[in-house]
Design an enzyme around this catalytic site. Structure first.
Site, PDB file in Angstrom:
ATOM      1  N   TYR A 137     -36.699 -10.196  14.734  1.00 43.78           N
ATOM      2  CA  TYR A 137     -36.866 -10.661  16.105  1.00 43.78           C
ATOM      3  C   TYR A 137     -36.915 -12.183  16.141  1.00 43.78           C
ATOM      4  O   TYR A 137     -37.559 -12.797  15.295  1.00 43.78           O
ATOM      5  CB  TYR A 137     -38.158 -10.099  16.726  1.00 43.78           C
ATOM      6  CG  TYR A 137     -37.839  -9.175  17.877  1.00 43.78           C
ATOM      7  CD1 TYR A 137     -37.418  -9.681  19.101  1.00 43.78           C
ATOM      8  CD2 TYR A 137     -37.890  -7.794  17.720  1.00 43.78           C
ATOM      9  CE1 TYR A 137     -37.067  -8.838  20.131  1.00 43.78           C
ATOM     10  CE2 TYR A 137     -37.548  -6.953  18.754  1.00 43.78           C
ATOM     11  CZ  TYR A 137     -37.131  -7.483  19.961  1.00 43.78           C
ATOM     12  OH  TYR A 137     -36.777  -6.652  20.979  1.00 43.78           O
ATOM     13  N   GLU A 170     -36.973 -14.218  19.459  1.00 46.45           N
ATOM     14  CA  GLU A 170     -36.946 -14.699  20.847  1.00 46.45           C
ATOM     15  C   GLU A 170     -37.174 -16.200  20.892  1.00 46.45           C
ATOM     16  O   GLU A 170     -38.067 -16.732  20.215  1.00 46.45           O
ATOM     17  CB  GLU A 170     -38.013 -13.986  21.680  1.00 46.45           C
ATOM     18  CG  GLU A 170     -37.573 -12.590  22.082  1.00 46.45           C
ATOM     19  CD  GLU A 170     -38.528 -11.914  23.057  1.00 46.45           C
ATOM     20  OE1 GLU A 170     -39.514 -12.558  23.473  1.00 46.45           O
ATOM     21  OE2 GLU A 170     -38.275 -10.745  23.393  1.00 46.45           O
ATOM     22  N   ASP A 203     -13.514 -18.824  31.810  1.00 49.39           N
ATOM     23  CA  ASP A 203     -13.793 -17.674  30.947  1.00 49.39           C
ATOM     24  C   ASP A 203     -12.582 -17.448  30.050  1.00 49.39           C
ATOM     25  O   ASP A 203     -11.560 -16.921  30.485  1.00 49.39           O
ATOM     26  CB  ASP A 203     -14.076 -16.454  31.840  1.00 49.39           C
ATOM     27  CG  ASP A 203     -14.293 -15.178  31.040  1.00 49.39           C
ATOM     28  OD1 ASP A 203     -14.136 -15.200  29.803  1.00 49.39           O
ATOM     29  OD2 ASP A 203     -14.618 -14.144  31.673  1.00 49.39           O
ATOM     30  N   LYS A 206     -12.421 -11.178  20.432  1.00 46.43           N
ATOM     31  CA  LYS A 206     -11.022 -10.886  20.782  1.00 46.43           C
ATOM     32  C   LYS A 206     -10.117 -11.721  19.872  1.00 46.43           C
ATOM     33  O   LYS A 206     -10.169 -11.529  18.666  1.00 46.43           O
ATOM     34  CB  LYS A 206     -10.824 -11.098  22.278  1.00 46.43           C
ATOM     35  CG  LYS A 206     -11.668 -10.087  23.079  1.00 46.43           C
ATOM     36  CD  LYS A 206     -11.551 -10.213  24.582  1.00 46.43           C
ATOM     37  CE  LYS A 206     -12.483  -9.209  25.267  1.00 46.43           C
ATOM     38  NZ  LYS A 206     -12.490  -9.362  26.742  1.00 46.43           N
ATOM     39  N   ARG A 242     -18.735  -8.462  17.906  1.00 48.30           N
ATOM     40  CA  ARG A 242     -18.815  -8.401  19.367  1.00 48.30           C
ATOM     41  C   ARG A 242     -19.989  -9.219  19.883  1.00 48.30           C
ATOM     42  O   ARG A 242     -21.136  -8.907  19.606  1.00 48.30           O
ATOM     43  CB  ARG A 242     -18.998  -6.963  19.853  1.00 48.30           C
ATOM     44  CG  ARG A 242     -18.172  -5.927  19.130  1.00 48.30           C
ATOM     45  CD  ARG A 242     -18.236  -4.610  19.845  1.00 48.30           C
ATOM     46  NE  ARG A 242     -17.536  -4.712  21.084  1.00 48.30           N
ATOM     47  CZ  ARG A 242     -16.217  -4.687  21.190  1.00 48.30           C
ATOM     48  NH1 ARG A 242     -15.470  -4.537  20.115  1.00 48.30           N
ATOM     49  NH2 ARG A 242     -15.635  -4.794  22.359  1.00 48.30           N
TER      50      ARG A 242
END
Ligand code: PLP
Length: 425
Positions: A52, A54, A198, A227, A233
């Site tokens: 973790y 954060e 984008d 991509k 991803r």
């Protein structure tokens, strides 16, 4: 790792083996898909999935960040370097989340956004009715010219002057031509709007210098990492220093909790790979392959939206062939050629069964295919289209597709040489 999986969960192991075989056997032409390198795969399937973190490097809300801070900083520095950006955020879980973060960084709920309509090649998150983005923000979509298949910048400017959006979004999901990000920046300036660019699809072409970068002309640039950029991803946000705080806050704590550090680790590796001459050659070959595939499809009498391509993708308008996109996509898939059905500009048919087929060359280019293989692939696509109701003929194409595929290496052998790298360590 995989043998532990085989022992513990033979069902999932078997399914993963089948998917690996599918990915090696098929001719994968979905333009948003690719094969990551072995190094990226190792980094993204690593022990960082246990952590973790954060917050941001140096400002975390949990202890034990001796290594995570170094990894995230490397990913940030590499992203800034290859995109020549003042600030980078590498925590977005996906391209969609990156876009929503970009909106919330600069906009208030109820503000107007202007992006490319979904059925004309835009992305869901650019204000589509089906997306939450159209409930939080007023959406006035622009379209590409249905006749030419191209963006008409004068019309976009007129629309922007009429509606005065707070943000204009450039970038697309199914647009085969280079987008003039500079003009979008000028239009946004004229109407006092922010410009979000984008580049989820073309990021790899931008990094390689094949398409002009939007970074100098946009307030924020968003992209996926998976991509043409060929990472795991995820999403990346780039922006001017003046928006850095707003962007970081929008991602965490605005939208997300703990970042996926294992993905960020994989992104860091992919960004190093993208900073090599090999990557530039790969990106150039993507475009050469797409152009060749487009030329051959035209020879077989296929109509292409805009008449061809400048990038990695091709949009076939199948109306003259009398076949619907979904039917052809499914027949091609049975032959081991994987594409997706897609609307074409001004499509009279619904998105669930549209008139178009979208294909692209990133994955086959990663496998080393070049122009001669594009000729073969175009021939196979034509054969399936001509024999759309003949399963025996489609099965024959399947054999030819597998034969072609079997001559090109599979991703697990795929390692990007690291010589000539000079990224920040
Ligand atoms: C793919 C894509 C996205 C979204 O990416 P996900 O990672 O699937 O959420 C955003 N914008 C554009 C233009 C895209 O093509």
């Amino acid at each position: 790792m995989i043998s532990a999986l085989e022992m513990y969960d033979p069902q999932i192991y078997e399914l993963l083996t089948q998917e690996k075989a599918r990915q090696s056997g098929a001719i994968r032409l979905i333009p948003s898909e690719n094969y990551v390198s072995k190094a990226v795969m190792q980094a993204s399937g690593s022990c960082l999935t246990n952590k973790y973190a954060e917050g941001y490097p140096g400002k975390r809300y949990y202890e034990g960040q001796q290594v995570t801070d170094l990894i995230e900083n490397l990913a940030i520095e590499r992203a800034k370097k290859i995109f020549n950006a003042e600030h980078a955020n590498v925590q977005s879980y996906s391209g969609s989340v990156a876009n929503i973060a970009a909106y919330s960084a600069l906009l208030d709920p109820g503000d107007m956004i202007m992006g490319l309509s979904l059925t004309y090649g835009g992305h869901l998150t650019h204000g589509s009715k089906a997306s939450l983005t159209s409930r939080f923000y007023k959406s006035v979509p622009y379209e590409v010219d249905a006749k030419t298949g191209r963006l008409d910048y004068d019309r976009i400017e007129d629309l922007a002057k009429k509606h005065k959006p707070r943000m204009i979004i450039s970038g697309a999901t199914a647009y085969p031509r280079e987008i003039d990000f500079e003009i979008f920046g000028q239009i946004a300036k004229k109407v006092g709007a922010y410009h979000l660019s984008d580049i989820a699809h073309v990021a790899g072409l931008v990094v390689a210098g094949i398409h002009k970068s939007p970074v100098p002309y946009a307030d924020i640039v968003s992209t996926t990492s998976h991509k043409t950029l060929r990472g795991p991803r995820g999403g990346i946000l780039l922006c001017k220093a003046e928006h850095a705080k707003a962007v970081d806050r929008a991602v965490f704590p605005g939208l997300q909790g703990g970042p996926h550090l294992h993905t960020i680790t994989g992104i860091a590796v992919a960004l190093a790979e993208a900073d090599t001459p090999e990557f530039i050659n790969y990106a150039k070959q993507i475009v050469k392959n797409a152009k060749r595939l487009a030329d051959k499809l035209l020879e077989y009498g296929f109509n292409l939206v805009s008449g061809g391509t400048d990038n990695h993708l091709i949009l076939i308008d199948l109306r003259n062939k009398g076949i619907k996109g979904r039917k052809l996509a499914k027949a091609l898939d049975r032959a081991g050629i994987v594409t997706n059905f897609n609307t074409v500009p001004g499509d009279p048919a619904p998105p669930s069964d549209p008139s178009g087929l979208r294909l692209g060359t990133p994955a086959v280019t990663t496998r080393g295919m070049k122009e001669p293989q594009m000729d073969t692939i175009a021939g196979l696509i034509n054969k399936v289209a001509q024999n759309i109701d003949n399963e025996a003929a489609i099965a024959e194409v399947g054999k030819e597709a597998l034969l072609l595929s079997s001559q090109f290496f599979v991703p697990e052998h795929f390692i990007i040489p690291r010589k000539n790298n000079n990224f920040v360590e």
